[in-house]
Each structure stands twice: as C-alpha cells, then as structure tokens.
Design a protein around this motif. Structure first.
Motif, PDB file in Angstrom:
ATOM      1  N   GLU A   1       0.842  -1.186   0.000  1.00 35.61           N
ATOM      2  CA  GLU A   1       0.000   0.000   0.000  1.00 35.61           C
ATOM      3  C   GLU A   1       0.886   1.248   0.000  1.00 35.61           C
ATOM      4  O   GLU A   1       1.954   1.252   0.596  1.00 35.61           O
ATOM      5  N   ARG A   2       0.410   2.284  -0.704  1.00 37.10           N
ATOM      6  CA  ARG A   2       1.102   3.576  -0.797  1.00 37.10           C
ATOM      7  C   ARG A   2       2.478   3.476  -1.474  1.00 37.10           C
ATOM      8  O   ARG A   2       3.326   4.330  -1.291  1.00 37.10           O
ATOM      9  N   THR A   3       2.688   2.435  -2.248  1.00 36.21           N
ATOM     10  CA  THR A   3       3.942   2.282  -3.012  1.00 36.21           C
ATOM     11  C   THR A   3       3.605   2.309  -4.494  1.00 36.21           C
ATOM     12  O   THR A   3       2.654   1.676  -4.931  1.00 36.21           O
ATOM     13  N   GLY A   4       4.385   3.062  -5.257  1.00 37.53           N
ATOM     14  CA  GLY A   4       4.173   3.139  -6.697  1.00 37.53           C
ATOM     15  C   GLY A   4       2.843   3.751  -7.073  1.00 37.53           C
ATOM     16  O   GLY A   4       2.149   3.240  -7.949  1.00 37.53           O
ATOM     17  N   VAL A   5       2.497   4.854  -6.446  1.00 36.97           N
ATOM     18  CA  VAL A   5       1.177   5.477  -6.643  1.00 36.97           C
ATOM     19  C   VAL A   5       1.092   6.216  -7.983  1.00 36.97           C
ATOM     20  O   VAL A   5       1.966   7.005  -8.316  1.00 36.97           O
ATOM     21  N   VAL A   6       0.012   5.940  -8.708  1.00 37.78           N
ATOM     22  CA  VAL A   6      -0.340   6.669  -9.921  1.00 37.78           C
ATOM     23  C   VAL A   6      -1.650   7.392  -9.615  1.00 37.78           C
ATOM     24  O   VAL A   6      -2.676   6.754  -9.381  1.00 37.78           O
ATOM     25  N   SER A   7      -1.606   8.707  -9.612  1.00 34.74           N
ATOM     26  CA  SER A   7      -2.832   9.472  -9.351  1.00 34.74           C
ATOM     27  C   SER A   7      -3.758   9.404 -10.563  1.00 34.74           C
ATOM     28  O   SER A   7      -3.327   9.119 -11.687  1.00 34.74           O
ATOM     29  N   LEU A   8      -5.025   9.685 -10.340  1.00 31.29           N
ATOM     30  CA  LEU A   8      -5.991   9.736 -11.424  1.00 31.29           C
ATOM     31  C   LEU A   8      -5.552  10.753 -12.469  1.00 31.29           C
ATOM     32  O   LEU A   8      -5.585  10.483 -13.674  1.00 31.29           O
ATOM     33  N   LYS A   9      -5.106  11.904 -12.022  1.00 30.27           N
ATOM     34  CA  LYS A   9      -4.670  12.968 -12.941  1.00 30.27           C
ATOM     35  C   LYS A   9      -3.520  12.488 -13.820  1.00 30.27           C
ATOM     36  O   LYS A   9      -3.539  12.674 -15.037  1.00 30.27           O
ATOM     37  N   MET A  55      -1.022  -2.185  -4.260  1.00 29.51           N
ATOM     38  CA  MET A  55      -2.131  -2.965  -3.696  1.00 29.51           C
ATOM     39  C   MET A  55      -3.402  -2.797  -4.526  1.00 29.51           C
ATOM     40  O   MET A  55      -4.106  -3.767  -4.791  1.00 29.51           O
ATOM     41  N   ALA A  56      -3.681  -1.575  -4.954  1.00 27.74           N
ATOM     42  CA  ALA A  56      -4.871  -1.319  -5.781  1.00 27.74           C
ATOM     43  C   ALA A  56      -4.786  -2.094  -7.089  1.00 27.74           C
ATOM     44  O   ALA A  56      -5.787  -2.643  -7.555  1.00 27.74           O
ATOM     45  N   ARG A  57      -3.595  -2.157  -7.683  1.00 29.64           N
ATOM     46  CA  ARG A  57      -3.442  -2.906  -8.928  1.00 29.64           C
ATOM     47  C   ARG A  57      -3.684  -4.400  -8.691  1.00 29.64           C
ATOM     48  O   ARG A  57      -4.300  -5.083  -9.516  1.00 29.64           O
ATOM     49  N   ALA A  58      -3.231  -4.918  -7.559  1.00 24.52           N
ATOM     50  CA  ALA A  58      -3.461  -6.332  -7.228  1.00 24.52           C
ATOM     51  C   ALA A  58      -4.955  -6.601  -7.010  1.00 24.52           C
ATOM     52  O   ALA A  58      -5.490  -7.605  -7.489  1.00 24.52           O
ATOM     53  N   VAL A  59      -5.628  -5.701  -6.314  1.00 28.19           N
ATOM     54  CA  VAL A  59      -7.064  -5.877  -6.041  1.00 28.19           C
ATOM     55  C   VAL A  59      -7.865  -5.806  -7.340  1.00 28.19           C
ATOM     56  O   VAL A  59      -8.777  -6.608  -7.560  1.00 28.19           O
ATOM     57  N   PHE A 148      11.440  -1.037  -6.765  1.00 24.92           N
ATOM     58  CA  PHE A 148      11.346  -1.243  -8.214  1.00 24.92           C
ATOM     59  C   PHE A 148      10.730  -2.586  -8.587  1.00 24.92           C
ATOM     60  O   PHE A 148       9.790  -2.631  -9.390  1.00 24.92           O
ATOM     61  N   PRO A 149      11.207  -3.725  -8.054  1.00 26.54           N
ATOM     62  CA  PRO A 149      10.617  -5.005  -8.482  1.00 26.54           C
ATOM     63  C   PRO A 149       9.110  -5.086  -8.201  1.00 26.54           C
ATOM     64  O   PRO A 149       8.346  -5.599  -9.025  1.00 26.54           O
ATOM     65  N   LEU A 150       8.696  -4.563  -7.063  1.00 24.81           N
ATOM     66  CA  LEU A 150       7.277  -4.585  -6.705  1.00 24.81           C
ATOM     67  C   LEU A 150       6.462  -3.729  -7.675  1.00 24.81           C
ATOM     68  O   LEU A 150       5.421  -4.164  -8.189  1.00 24.81           O
ATOM     69  N   CYS A 151       6.928  -2.522  -7.940  1.00 29.49           N
ATOM     70  CA  CYS A 151       6.225  -1.636  -8.883  1.00 29.49           C
ATOM     71  C   CYS A 151       6.226  -2.234 -10.284  1.00 29.49           C
ATOM     72  O   CYS A 151       5.202  -2.253 -10.974  1.00 29.49           O
ATOM     73  N   ASN A 152       7.369  -2.732 -10.717  1.00 27.72           N
ATOM     74  CA  ASN A 152       7.508  -3.300 -12.045  1.00 27.72           C
ATOM     75  C   ASN A 152       6.525  -4.445 -12.256  1.00 27.72           C
ATOM     76  O   ASN A 152       5.808  -4.489 -13.265  1.00 27.72           O
ATOM     77  N   LYS A 153       6.461  -5.361 -11.313  1.00 28.71           N
ATOM     78  CA  LYS A 153       5.564  -6.509 -11.460  1.00 28.71           C
ATOM     79  C   LYS A 153       4.101  -6.114 -11.306  1.00 28.71           C
ATOM     80  O   LYS A 153       3.224  -6.756 -11.876  1.00 28.71           O
ATOM     81  N   SER A 154       3.812  -5.063 -10.560  1.00 28.15           N
ATOM     82  CA  SER A 154       2.413  -4.645 -10.429  1.00 28.15           C
ATOM     83  C   SER A 154       1.910  -4.021 -11.733  1.00 28.15           C
ATOM     84  O   SER A 154       0.719  -4.071 -12.013  1.00 28.15           O
ATOM     85  N   PHE A 155       2.809  -3.457 -12.535  1.00 26.77           N
ATOM     86  CA  PHE A 155       2.431  -2.962 -13.864  1.00 26.77           C
ATOM     87  C   PHE A 155       2.385  -4.125 -14.852  1.00 26.77           C
ATOM     88  O   PHE A 155       1.623  -4.104 -15.795  1.00 26.77           O
ATOM     89  N   ASN A 156       3.249  -5.117 -14.642  1.00 27.83           N
ATOM     90  CA  ASN A 156       3.288  -6.347 -15.441  1.00 27.83           C
ATOM     91  C   ASN A 156       3.309  -6.058 -16.937  1.00 27.83           C
ATOM     92  O   ASN A 156       2.502  -6.572 -17.701  1.00 27.83           O
ATOM     93  N   LEU A 157       4.271  -5.240 -17.351  1.00 27.16           N
ATOM     94  CA  LEU A 157       4.350  -4.819 -18.742  1.00 27.16           C
ATOM     95  C   LEU A 157       5.057  -5.854 -19.602  1.00 27.16           C
ATOM     96  O   LEU A 157       5.871  -6.635 -19.122  1.00 27.16           O
ATOM     97  N   SER A 158       4.750  -5.836 -20.871  1.00 21.56           N
ATOM     98  CA  SER A 158       5.374  -6.739 -21.826  1.00 21.56           C
ATOM     99  C   SER A 158       6.628  -6.079 -22.380  1.00 21.56           C
ATOM    100  O   SER A 158       6.579  -4.966 -22.883  1.00 21.56           O
TER     101      SER A 158
END
Length: 164
Positions: A1-9, A55-59, A148-158
């Motif tokens: 939670e509160r890691t790698g935050v992307v705001s709506l804006k 966490m939001a991306r996982a949920v 970085f690894p946590l953020c990277n995998k939560s985006f799960n980019l190709s």
C-alpha cells in the motif's frame, strides 16, 4: 500500500490503460465502452480502485479475474446455435479498420488499411504496455530502489509486446 502510486490525474494525462488505469480510478474498459459480440448483451462490471498503488493494482486484477469468470460462465451457458465461424469475403478497396480488444493488460488496438486494389497497405498494432511504460517510469520517482521489483511486477508490462 502507498507504493508506486499513480494518481488519477497522472493516469489520465499519460493515457494509461487497463489495470494500471482502473486502479487509479479511470473508469474505462473497451468491453463496456465499445461493446461487440457477447459484450453487447452482457454487462461488464469494471473493477475500480482509486488509490493507484501496488495494492490497488493487485485488487483490480483479483476483481477482474472474478468478474471475467462470472462473465465467461454466463456467455458459455447462452451460446447460440449455428456455425462457429464463417468465411469472409475479400477485403474492400481503400478501407481502414480499427479493432479494440480489452486484453488482460489493457486495450489492444489493431489498425488495418487497404489500397485501391484491396491489398493490405498498412497494419499496426498497439500493445497496452506501449501506453503504460511511461507510467511505470513516473511512479518510480521518489521511491526506494528496493520498490522497483514490486512496482515493475504490479504494472506487469510486456517487454516484447507479446500481447500483439
């Protein structure tokens, strides 16, 4: 939670798509916004969160899995009778076609154009990762390198665009 935050804006400004966008509160999904086939008759609940963090991306992924399974069972139980496929005719002349599909990472866009002879002139595919790479770069600012690894995998980019 509160890691790698992307705001709506930021998500809106960067044009983020898929799980990454919806975990920041962007209420967009190709299946609902541009329905086709079975999506015209069945509503697709859009899993949203507003925190925009790992966490939001996982949920959102978890909710989308549940929603997709529910939709799959509904569509399977209501399959129409008839042929599974039909042969299409030759492509038309001087046409452009855009196809949007909600893949598991986000929207995948295909664009095709034919020439004056009806031959394929251009074919372009845009993978959802194309839209989201810059978002990952932005969320890493101000975070610890160990995040970085946590953020990277939560985006799960190709890396290779294999959603194409």
């Amino acid at each position: 939670e509160r890691t790698g935050v992307v705001s709506l804006k930021l998500a809106q400004e960067l044009g983020l798509v898929g799980v990454v966008a919806r975990s920041s509160g962007c209420d967009r999904d190709v299946r609902r916004d541009h329905p086709f086939g079975g999506y015209k008759s069945e509503s697709v609940p859009v899993a949203l969160r507003t925190q925009g963090d790992v966490m939001a991306r996982a949920v959102v992924r978890w909710l989308e899995t549940k929603n997709s399974l529910r939709l799959l069972f509904t569509l399977i139980s209501n399959l129409p009778s008839g042929p599974l496929s039909e042969r299409e005719g030759s492509p038309g002349k001087n046409l452009a076609v855009v196809s949007m599909v909600e893949g598991w990472r986000g929207e995948i866009v295909h664009v095709a154009a034919t020439d004056s002879e009806g031959e394929l002139r251009v074919y372009k595919v845009v993978d959802p990762s194309f839209h989201n790479w810059f978002g990952l770069a932005m969320v890493l600012r101000g975070n610890e390198i160990s995040d970085f690894p946590l953020c990277n995998k939560s985006f799960n980019l190709s890396y290779a665009g294999h959603d194409l």
